[in-house]
Design a protein around this motif. Structure first.
Motif, mmCIF file in Angstrom:
data_model
loop_
_atom_site.group_PDB
_atom_site.id
_atom_site.type_symbol
_atom_site.label_atom_id
_atom_site.label_comp_id
_atom_site.label_asym_id
_atom_site.label_seq_id
_atom_site.Cartn_x
_atom_site.Cartn_y
_atom_site.Cartn_z
ATOM 1 N N ASN A 1 32.493 36.940 31.609
ATOM 2 C CA ASN A 1 32.441 35.617 30.979
ATOM 3 C C ASN A 1 33.834 35.078 30.704
ATOM 4 O OD1 ASN A 1 29.626 35.541 30.962
ATOM 5 N ND2 ASN A 1 29.488 36.532 28.965
ATOM 6 N N ALA A 2 34.736 35.942 30.247
ATOM 7 C CA ALA A 2 36.104 35.504 29.963
ATOM 8 C C ALA A 2 36.840 35.111 31.238
ATOM 9 C CB ALA A 2 36.866 36.619 29.237
ATOM 10 N N GLN A 3 36.589 35.805 32.336
ATOM 11 C CA GLN A 3 37.216 35.448 33.608
ATOM 12 C C GLN A 3 36.741 34.087 34.096
ATOM 13 O OE1 GLN A 3 36.243 38.859 36.011
ATOM 14 N NE2 GLN A 3 38.197 39.865 35.600
ATOM 15 N N MET A 4 35.475 33.779 33.863
ATOM 16 C CA MET A 4 34.961 32.471 34.241
ATOM 17 C C MET A 4 35.657 31.374 33.436
ATOM 18 S SD MET A 4 31.005 31.157 34.366
ATOM 19 C CE MET A 4 30.758 31.508 32.615
ATOM 20 N N ILE A 5 35.896 31.628 32.151
ATOM 21 C CA ILE A 5 36.611 30.659 31.315
ATOM 22 C C ILE A 5 38.055 30.519 31.784
ATOM 23 C CG2 ILE A 5 37.445 30.221 28.969
ATOM 24 C CD1 ILE A 5 34.918 31.634 27.944
ATOM 25 N N THR B 1 40.276 36.035 43.179
ATOM 26 C CA THR B 1 40.461 37.338 43.809
ATOM 27 C C THR B 1 41.765 37.989 43.382
ATOM 28 O OG1 THR B 1 39.176 36.621 45.732
ATOM 29 C CG2 THR B 1 40.586 38.549 46.015
ATOM 30 N N SER B 2 42.806 37.186 43.310
ATOM 31 C CA SER B 2 44.133 37.726 42.976
ATOM 32 C C SER B 2 44.348 37.869 41.474
ATOM 33 C CB SER B 2 45.221 36.823 43.564
ATOM 34 O OG SER B 2 45.152 35.519 42.982
ATOM 35 N N GLY B 3 43.522 37.180 40.673
ATOM 36 C CA GLY B 3 43.713 37.228 39.231
ATOM 37 C C GLY B 3 44.889 36.399 38.760
ATOM 38 N N ALA B 4 45.301 35.427 39.553
ATOM 39 C CA ALA B 4 46.463 34.594 39.206
ATOM 40 C C ALA B 4 46.035 33.435 38.308
ATOM 41 C CB ALA B 4 47.135 34.086 40.478
ATOM 42 N N TYR B 5 45.429 33.762 37.175
ATOM 43 C CA TYR B 5 45.004 32.732 36.244
ATOM 44 C C TYR B 5 46.208 32.118 35.538
ATOM 45 C CZ TYR B 5 40.658 35.413 36.823
ATOM 46 O OH TYR B 5 39.577 36.084 37.333
ATOM 47 N N GLU B 6 46.003 30.898 35.028
ATOM 48 C CA GLU B 6 47.077 30.228 34.291
ATOM 49 C C GLU B 6 47.383 30.971 32.992
ATOM 50 O OE1 GLU B 6 49.059 27.529 34.677
ATOM 51 O OE2 GLU B 6 48.407 27.323 36.754
ATOM 52 N N THR C 1 43.724 45.306 39.673
ATOM 53 C CA THR C 1 44.044 44.020 40.298
ATOM 54 C C THR C 1 44.705 43.070 39.300
ATOM 55 O OG1 THR C 1 41.816 43.225 39.802
ATOM 56 C CG2 THR C 1 42.167 44.193 41.984
ATOM 57 N N THR C 2 44.960 43.556 38.084
ATOM 58 C CA THR C 2 45.602 42.806 36.986
ATOM 59 C C THR C 2 44.800 41.580 36.562
ATOM 60 O OG1 THR C 2 47.038 41.485 38.438
ATOM 61 C CG2 THR C 2 47.901 43.601 37.681
ATOM 62 N N ARG C 3 43.517 41.539 36.895
ATOM 63 C CA ARG C 3 42.682 40.476 36.339
ATOM 64 C C ARG C 3 42.457 40.730 34.853
ATOM 65 N NH1 ARG C 3 40.028 40.592 41.664
ATOM 66 N NH2 ARG C 3 38.574 42.193 40.966
ATOM 67 N N ILE C 4 42.605 41.981 34.433
ATOM 68 C CA ILE C 4 42.706 42.334 33.018
ATOM 69 C C ILE C 4 44.125 42.821 32.782
ATOM 70 C CG2 ILE C 4 41.963 43.912 31.199
ATOM 71 C CD1 ILE C 4 39.243 44.030 32.440
ATOM 72 N N ARG C 5 44.812 42.216 31.836
ATOM 73 C CA ARG C 5 46.196 42.615 31.559
ATOM 74 C C ARG C 5 46.224 43.828 30.628
ATOM 75 N NH1 ARG C 5 50.143 38.628 28.248
ATOM 76 N NH2 ARG C 5 48.356 38.891 26.849
ATOM 77 N N TRP C 6 45.905 43.625 29.357
ATOM 78 C CA TRP C 6 45.894 44.713 28.385
ATOM 79 C C TRP C 6 44.452 45.136 28.111
ATOM 80 C CZ3 TRP C 6 49.955 47.434 26.646
ATOM 81 C CH2 TRP C 6 51.222 46.861 26.692
ATOM 82 N N THR C 7 44.240 46.425 27.974
ATOM 83 C CA THR C 7 42.981 46.978 27.474
ATOM 84 C C THR C 7 43.273 47.602 26.121
ATOM 85 O OG1 THR C 7 42.176 47.419 29.709
ATOM 86 C CG2 THR C 7 41.090 48.577 27.902
#
Length: 324
Positions: A172-176, A203-208, A249-255
């Protein structure tokens, strides 16, 4: 809210089913309170739990619905959603929690909170993974999504329930994050090219804005970051591998693993009064310094060009603490 009237309760024992007339009043008050939940999220958990008895409510459910309505009406002027002015840079924090199964249901209650906050760099001890200054986790925020629902799968353990909830809140957070990224794109890009570009970004996780995942389950934190091996149970192995892929894939930065006492999503899993959520709903401020307990964090420092399933199984070698 003041126009909503309590449902009529028959003079029967609490565990007796009510007639169609009383059941209609029960469903009517629940429908009205679902509309209230858009801003009065402190009653969201109780309302969604009562929805499970729409078809055959008992006297106890009618009494509980009236109590929830009274609670919402008494807190009408105090609690709500706040959107204070924020300063960039920004980050999204996907916070998920799930309670254990109860005697009334084998499906755990899941709570999800996605917050937009000012991004402050974390200072983490490289040996212990402990965050040195928890104040960097606190701050004013915008609630982008607050959800409470019954899980769709039976969880044979708390770890299993937390794993499913973690995968759901991250999705859900990735969609946002993707929608926020889309707003920053050049408006002159054609629709066909825009869709292709958005697929590449996803795919790359290059979100703003970067995305961090929070959990209060130590077992999930260790499984996702590679401190523990991959579960042999297939139903848990697949979501854990999916979360590991999001990290590599760095779509999640910190866990992050945070104490349960300051887990804001805990308020979405069970009825009660939770200081963390109450402060968020009265001030718009997320306070992570209420208790003096450590929070830990791990991240992937660089994204490999290619990766295999064996890399996901040994993802611990990509953690920043294990790199020179």
């Amino acid at each position: 809210m003041t126009n909503i009237t309590p449902c009529e309760v028959p003079s029967l024992n609490d565990d007796q089913l009510v007639s169609a007339q009383y059941a209609h009043g029960f469903r009517s008050i629940l429908t009205s309170m679902l509309f209230l939940c858009q801003c009065n999220v402190h009653i969201l958990t109780e309302v969604t739990q009562l929805q499970g008895f729409n078809n055959e409510p008992k006297v106890m459910h009618l009494k509980r619905a009236n109590a929830v309505l009274k609670k919402a009406q008494s807190d009408n002027q105090l609690l709500g959603l706040h959107f204070p002015r924020l300063q960039g840079p920004f980050c999204l924090r996907a916070i998920g929690d799930a309670n254990h199964t109860t005697k009334t249901s084998v499906y755990p209650q899941e709570g999800q909170v996605v917050l937009l906050m000012h991004d402050v760099p974390l200072t983490v001890d490289i040996k212990t993974d402990i965050i040195k200054d928890k104040s960097c986790l606190s701050g004013y925020c915008h609630p982008m999504a607050i959800l409470s629902n019954k899980a769709k799968k039976v969880a044979h353990s708390t770890s299993m329930g937390e794993t499913n909830c973690a995968l759901s809140v991250v999705s859900n957070a990735q969609m946002i994050a993707l929608r926020i990224t889309e707003m920053q794109m050049d408006e002159h890009i054609e629709q066909k090219d825009r869709i292709q570009k958005m697929m590449q970004i996803n795919t790359s996780g290059a979100y703003e804005i970067p995305l961090d995942h929070w959990t209060d389950c130590k077992d999930v934190f260790e499984l996702v970051t590679g401190l523990k091996g991959v579960p042999q149970e297939r139903l848990q192995r697949l979501p854990i591998m999916a979360l590991r892929e999001e990290r590599i894939t760095t779509r999640i930065r910190w866990t992050l693993h945070v104490p349960t006492e300051i887990m804001v999503a805990d308020a979405m899993t069970k009825p009660g009064v939770f200081k963390q959520m109450m402060k968020l709903l009265t001030t718009g401020y997320l306070d992570m310094e209420m208790v003096q307990k450590d929070a830990t964090a791990r991240r992937i420092v660089h994204r490999p060009d290619t990766y295999t399933e064996s890399d996901l199984e040994s993802i611990v070698k990509f953690n920043w603490a294990y790199l020179d």
